[in-house]
Design a protein around this motif. Structure first.
Motif, short mmCIF file in Angstrom:
data_model
loop_
_atom_site.label_atom_id
_atom_site.label_comp_id
_atom_site.label_asym_id
_atom_site.label_seq_id
_atom_site.Cartn_x
_atom_site.Cartn_y
_atom_site.Cartn_z
N TRP A 1 -7.20 32.55 -5.06
CA TRP A 1 -7.87 33.73 -4.53
C TRP A 1 -9.37 33.53 -4.40
CZ3 TRP A 1 -5.39 36.99 -1.84
CH2 TRP A 1 -4.04 37.27 -2.11
N ILE A 2 -9.95 32.67 -5.20
CA ILE A 2 -11.36 32.35 -5.03
C ILE A 2 -11.57 31.63 -3.70
CG2 ILE A 2 -13.21 30.87 -5.89
CD1 ILE A 2 -12.35 31.60 -8.71
N CYS A 3 -10.71 30.68 -3.40
CA CYS A 3 -10.82 29.97 -2.12
C CYS A 3 -10.57 30.91 -0.94
CB CYS A 3 -9.84 28.80 -2.08
SG CYS A 3 -10.23 27.45 -3.21
N ALA A 4 -9.57 31.79 -1.07
CA ALA A 4 -9.28 32.73 0.02
C ALA A 4 -10.46 33.69 0.24
CB ALA A 4 -8.01 33.52 -0.30
N THR A 5 -11.03 34.20 -0.85
CA THR A 5 -12.18 35.09 -0.72
C THR A 5 -13.37 34.37 -0.13
OG1 THR A 5 -11.39 36.28 -2.68
CG2 THR A 5 -13.65 36.70 -1.97
N ALA B 1 -11.16 27.93 6.38
CA ALA B 1 -9.96 27.77 5.55
C ALA B 1 -9.56 26.31 5.44
CB ALA B 1 -8.81 28.59 6.14
N THR B 2 -9.58 25.59 6.56
CA THR B 2 -9.22 24.17 6.53
C THR B 2 -10.18 23.37 5.66
OG1 THR B 2 -8.30 24.36 8.77
CG2 THR B 2 -8.78 22.15 7.95
N THR B 3 -11.45 23.65 5.79
CA THR B 3 -12.46 22.89 5.04
C THR B 3 -12.37 23.16 3.54
OG1 THR B 3 -13.96 22.99 6.95
CG2 THR B 3 -14.92 22.44 4.81
N ILE B 4 -12.31 24.43 3.17
CA ILE B 4 -12.37 24.78 1.75
C ILE B 4 -11.08 24.40 1.02
CG2 ILE B 4 -12.51 26.73 0.15
CD1 ILE B 4 -14.45 28.01 2.14
N TYR B 5 -9.94 24.70 1.63
CA TYR B 5 -8.68 24.37 0.95
C TYR B 5 -8.44 22.87 0.91
CZ TYR B 5 -6.97 29.10 0.22
OH TYR B 5 -6.81 30.39 -0.23
N ALA B 6 -8.89 22.15 1.94
CA ALA B 6 -8.78 20.69 1.89
C ALA B 6 -9.65 20.12 0.78
CB ALA B 6 -9.17 20.10 3.24
N TYR B 7 -10.84 20.67 0.63
CA TYR B 7 -11.72 20.20 -0.45
C TYR B 7 -11.15 20.55 -1.81
CZ TYR B 7 -15.75 19.99 -3.56
OH TYR B 7 -16.58 19.72 -4.61
N ALA B 8 -10.62 21.77 -1.96
CA ALA B 8 -10.14 22.23 -3.27
C ALA B 8 -8.84 21.55 -3.70
CB ALA B 8 -9.94 23.75 -3.25
N TRP B 9 -8.14 20.87 -2.77
CA TRP B 9 -6.88 20.23 -3.12
C TRP B 9 -6.92 18.70 -2.98
CZ3 TRP B 9 -2.61 22.32 -5.36
CH2 TRP B 9 -2.56 23.71 -5.43
N LEU B 10 -7.51 18.21 -1.91
CA LEU B 10 -7.50 16.77 -1.67
C LEU B 10 -8.47 16.03 -2.60
CD1 LEU B 10 -7.22 16.61 2.23
CD2 LEU B 10 -5.41 16.51 0.51
N VAL B 11 -9.64 16.60 -2.81
CA VAL B 11 -10.60 15.95 -3.72
C VAL B 11 -10.06 15.90 -5.15
CG1 VAL B 11 -12.93 16.07 -4.68
CG2 VAL B 11 -12.57 16.48 -2.25
N PRO B 12 -9.52 16.99 -5.71
CA PRO B 12 -8.90 16.88 -7.03
C PRO B 12 -7.74 15.89 -7.08
CG PRO B 12 -9.34 19.16 -6.54
CD PRO B 12 -9.61 18.41 -5.28
N LEU B 13 -6.97 15.81 -6.00
CA LEU B 13 -5.86 14.85 -5.98
C LEU B 13 -6.38 13.42 -6.05
CD1 LEU B 13 -2.83 14.27 -5.65
CD2 LEU B 13 -3.18 14.37 -3.17
N ALA B 14 -7.42 13.13 -5.26
CA ALA B 14 -7.99 11.78 -5.29
C ALA B 14 -8.62 11.48 -6.65
CB ALA B 14 -9.03 11.63 -4.18
N LEU B 15 -9.31 12.46 -7.22
CA LEU B 15 -9.94 12.26 -8.53
C LEU B 15 -8.90 12.08 -9.62
CD1 LEU B 15 -12.49 12.16 -10.24
CD2 LEU B 15 -12.43 14.66 -10.37
N TRP B 16 -7.82 12.84 -9.56
CA TRP B 16 -6.75 12.69 -10.55
C TRP B 16 -6.11 11.31 -10.46
CZ3 TRP B 16 -1.36 12.39 -9.41
CH2 TRP B 16 -0.53 12.39 -10.55
N GLY B 17 -5.86 10.83 -9.24
CA GLY B 17 -5.31 9.49 -9.09
C GLY B 17 -6.25 8.42 -9.60
#
Length: 306
Positions: free
Chosen positions: A125-129, A165-181
């Protein structure tokens, strides 16, 4: 058979008097057991690494994981499986938001707020807002910049919603995925390195974006200097949350790798803030064509805007 005098209470002398009368007597002293010092670790613990030990896993964390493992997990294709990611109350969300806006120096955000119950409710909801705030504020900013110009006709740009939406959700999901890996890979190379789950990393990134919601509203102010000052201030707050969270995870690694990792995290976070400000609010002004006003005598008059 015992007489009445034998059953009466008798007062005994102190152990010192008894020993004086009979030196060969043996006395037993019953006192409270002394506190047994707990075994210490083989090496001294640095104050800054106590939190890292908890993140690495101690007895309490092991018990928590065992208790959590006793719960039967639902299959991933069921609604109950994803319901656990949103099992959080309002007070926890507000507490985590306050922790991301007012970071405590030297304290780990995951240990203080996330590890007990990581969630996706707050980050989603933070990303959506933030998406709608940036899109709406960007349109209003463009309107106020060109307000009063006779050649300007306001047209809402709905495409900004999809781009944000594309920019923020991609950042909030893809960057954590890369960092976790990356952290998982380095964890296999370096022993005793702090590790985070993918859900915890997503949670940290999601809550760190909250500060940009009020900042995006203030970006409506048609002053570039004010906008960039607000952007730098928000970047320092949210970036400090990321640095204090992920620095303990890489500081035991190679020095160059650790610094490069933290620098990459801050750089990507700065690119998001600068990109949103530059694209949605500081877009170059367009030259609108002058309106054509037909004259009564059949000629065409072209007005020039100053």
């Amino acid at each position: 058979m015992a007489t009445v005098d034998d059953l009466k209470f008798q007062e005994f002398d102190d152990a010192a008097n008894l020993l004086a009368a009979n030196p060969d007597a043996t006395t037993i002293s019953i006192d409270e057991p002394a506190e047994i010092s707990k075994p210490q670790h083989g090496r001294l613990q640095e104050p800054g690494r106590e939190e890292d030990d908890e993140l690495l896993g101690t007895d309490d964390s092991d018990k928590t994981e065992l208790l959590a493992g006793q719960k039967k997990s639902a299959p991933f294709w069921t609604f109950e499986y994803y319901q656990t990611f949103f099992d959080v109350d309002t007070y926890q969300v507000l507490d985590r938001i306050k922790g991301s806006v007012f970071p405590v120096p030297g304290k780990n955000f995951v240990r203080l707020y996330i590890r007990s119950n990581p969630d996706l409710y707050g980050p989603f909801w933070i990303c959506a807002t933030l998406v709608f705030t940036i899109a709406v504020s960007g349109n209003l900013s463009n309107f106020f910049i060109h307000l009063g110009k006779p050649t300007y006709h306001y047209v809402p740009e709905f495409r900004k919603v999809s781009i944000a939406a594309t920019t923020i959700y991609a950042y909030a999901w893809l960057v954590p995925l890369a960092l976790w890996g990356f952290l998982m890979w380095r964890n296999s190379k370096v022993m005793n390195i702090v590790s985070y789950s993918f859900l915890e990393i997503v949670c940290v990134y999601g809550y760190s974006l909250f500060i940009y919601i009020p900042t995006a509203i203030l970006w409506i102010i048609p002053q570039k200097v004010v906008r960039w000052v607000l952007m730098v201030f928000s970047l320092c707050l949210s970036g400090s949350v990321l640095v204090m969270t992920f620095w303990p995870a890489v500081r035991d690694d190679n020095r160059r790798i650790a610094l490069a990792t933290v620098a990459t995290i801050v750089l990507l976070h700065a690119l998001l803030a600068v990109g949103c400000l530059a694209y949605f609010f500081d877009a170059p002004e367009l030259d609108f064509p002058a309106p054509i006003i037909p004259a009564h005598n059949g000629t065409t008059v072209v007005t020039k805007s100053q």
